[in-house]
Design an enzyme around this catalytic site. Structure first.
Site, PDB file in Angstrom:
ATOM      1  NE  ARG A   1       3.751  -5.404   8.236  1.00 33.15           N
ATOM      2  CZ  ARG A   1       4.802  -5.924   7.622  1.00 33.15           C
ATOM      3  NH1 ARG A   1       6.021  -5.594   7.999  1.00 33.15           N
ATOM      4  NH2 ARG A   1       4.648  -6.766   6.620  1.00 33.15           N
TER       5      ARG A   1
ATOM      6  CE  LYS B   1      10.148  -2.069   7.789  1.00 36.45           C
ATOM      7  NZ  LYS B   1       9.039  -1.133   7.784  1.00 36.45           N
TER       8      LYS B   1
HETATM    9  N1  HH2 Z   1       6.890  -2.781   6.324  1.00 37.14           N
HETATM   10  C1  HH2 Z   1       6.972  -3.758   5.391  1.00 37.14           C
HETATM   11  C2  HH2 Z   1       5.817  -4.213   4.754  1.00 37.14           C
HETATM   12  N2  HH2 Z   1       4.604  -3.726   5.067  1.00 37.14           N
HETATM   13  N3  HH2 Z   1       3.260  -2.294   6.368  1.00 37.14           N
HETATM   14  C3  HH2 Z   1       3.146  -1.344   7.306  1.00 37.14           C
HETATM   15  N4  HH2 Z   1       1.946  -0.857   7.653  1.00 37.14           N
HETATM   16  N5  HH2 Z   1       4.250  -0.830   7.946  1.00 37.14           N
HETATM   17  C4  HH2 Z   1       5.512  -1.258   7.653  1.00 37.14           C
HETATM   18  O1  HH2 Z   1       6.480  -0.745   8.264  1.00 37.14           O
HETATM   19  C5  HH2 Z   1       5.662  -2.275   6.665  1.00 37.14           C
HETATM   20  C6  HH2 Z   1       4.496  -2.774   6.023  1.00 37.14           C
HETATM   21  C7  HH2 Z   1       8.296  -4.336   5.043  1.00 37.14           C
HETATM   22  O2  HH2 Z   1       8.581  -5.470   5.836  1.00 37.14           O
HETATM   23  P1  HH2 Z   1       8.396  -6.980   5.343  1.00 37.14           P
HETATM   24  O3  HH2 Z   1       6.985  -7.240   4.974  1.00 37.14           O
HETATM   25  O4  HH2 Z   1       8.952  -7.910   6.355  1.00 37.14           O
HETATM   26  O5  HH2 Z   1       9.355  -7.093   4.089  1.00 37.14           O
HETATM   27  P2  HH2 Z   1       9.101  -7.214   2.540  1.00 37.14           P
HETATM   28  O6  HH2 Z   1       8.475  -5.935   2.066  1.00 37.14           O
HETATM   29  O7  HH2 Z   1      10.475  -7.434   1.953  1.00 37.14           O
HETATM   30  O8  HH2 Z   1       8.173  -8.384   2.302  1.00 37.14           O
END
Ligand code: HH2
Length: 273
Positions: free
Chosen positions: A251, A209
């Site tokens: 995660r 992040k």
């Molecule tokens: N962060 C993201 C998405 N979902 N869910 C939980 N429970 N906690 C988190 O910190 C979290 C989440 C963001 O990361 P990512 O899915 O890699 O990115 P994007 O939203 O751009 O798909």
């Protein structure tokens, strides 16, 4: 004396984004076969859960039409469930949660913390995450009087509602980067014990992040922030920190490296004498 094989500290949730625009792996797993192959590889690397998402919720993202999100994730969830891989659906869309649960998902990971009734109806686990605002604008001016207390109170209220709706396995997650400045994120990580003390298992997502880019830039002589794919050190350091502070699951995108990092802190398995 025989020393038993160390038990791994903390569970690991591996991320598979079936999206063209996720902040770190956008476009890599939009093809269902590529997403399933990635999920299988993460499972083999030690992921306890594979979290499948069809909508990027990065800062500034625009919502995805429901029909598009369904088309992205349902075939992938079905294939993983058929392969016996514990699968979580990362969504804030009721119809997507329902369809993914029907396809075999065992957990709803909900950044809006509003879909507990869907998880309850399917007998699935539920993650209530905290977010201030909406992804499109959440990083414009995040503000709190007391970020740790406000996030805790919100999560406990959502977790109690989930229990009342009939969910038996409820997780809470402070939502690192979701409507939070760097200082807000750091305050939540530094005071993780406040969330752990609620008694609900805590999930933490710091992987790749923006805060890790900012912190790495501070340590760089030229002040350059590494791109998302080059934030492994910060991802591992914060995952280890979170687990040592009582988080029950992290995660992450880099599952193999995280599993190795967590294996290195199995100190409780070492006999005293
Ligand atoms: N962060 C993201 C998405 N979902 N869910 C939980 N429970 N906690 C988190 O910190 C979290 C989440 C963001 O990361 P990512 O899915 O890699 O990115 P994007 O939203 O751009 O798909």
């Amino acid at each position: 004396m025989q020393v038993s094989r160390p038990r791994r500290h903390g569970l690991v949730m591996g991320v598979v984004n079936v999206t063209p625009d996720s902040f770190s792996d956008g476009g890599q797993y939009l093809d269902p076969d590529a997403a399933v192959a990635r999920a299988r590889a993460l499972r083999e690397a030690g992921a306890d859960w594979v979290d499948v998402g069809g909508e990027s919720t990065r800062p500034g993202a625009t919502p995805v039409p429901e029909v598009e999100e369904l088309a992205r994730v349902v075939p992938v969830v079905r294939a993983l469930a058929e392969a016996g891989i514990p699968t979580s659906i990362d969504t804030r869309t009721p119809a997507v949660a329902e369809a993914a649960l029907a396809a075999g998902a065992g957990m709803v990971n909900d950044i809006s913390a509003r879909l507990a009734d869907r998880a309850a109806a399917a007998g699935a686990a539920f993650v209530a995450m905290h977010m201030q605002g909406e992804p499109g604008t959440m990083q414009d001016a995040p503000a709190y009087r007391d970020v740790v207390a406000e996030v805790r109170d919100h999560l406990v209220a959502r977790a109690e509602a989930a229990r009342a709706a009939g969910v038996t396995e409820v997780w809470i997650d402070p939502g690192i980067g979701f409507g939070k400045s760097l200082d807000h994120n750091l305050a939540l990580l530094a005071n993780l014990d406040v969330l752990v003390a609620t008694g609900y298992p805590v999930l933490i997502g710091t992987s790749r992040k923006g805060m890790l880019g900012t912190l790495a830039a501070r340590a760089d002589t030229a002040g350059v922030a590494p791109p998302p794919g080059d934030r492994l050190e910060g991802s591992l350091a914060t995952a280890v920190w979170a687990v040592l502070r009582g988080a029950s699951m992290v995660r992450v995108h880099d599952v193999a490296a995280t599993v190795r990092a967590l294996a290195a802190i199995e100190t409780e398995a070492v006999p005293a004498a």
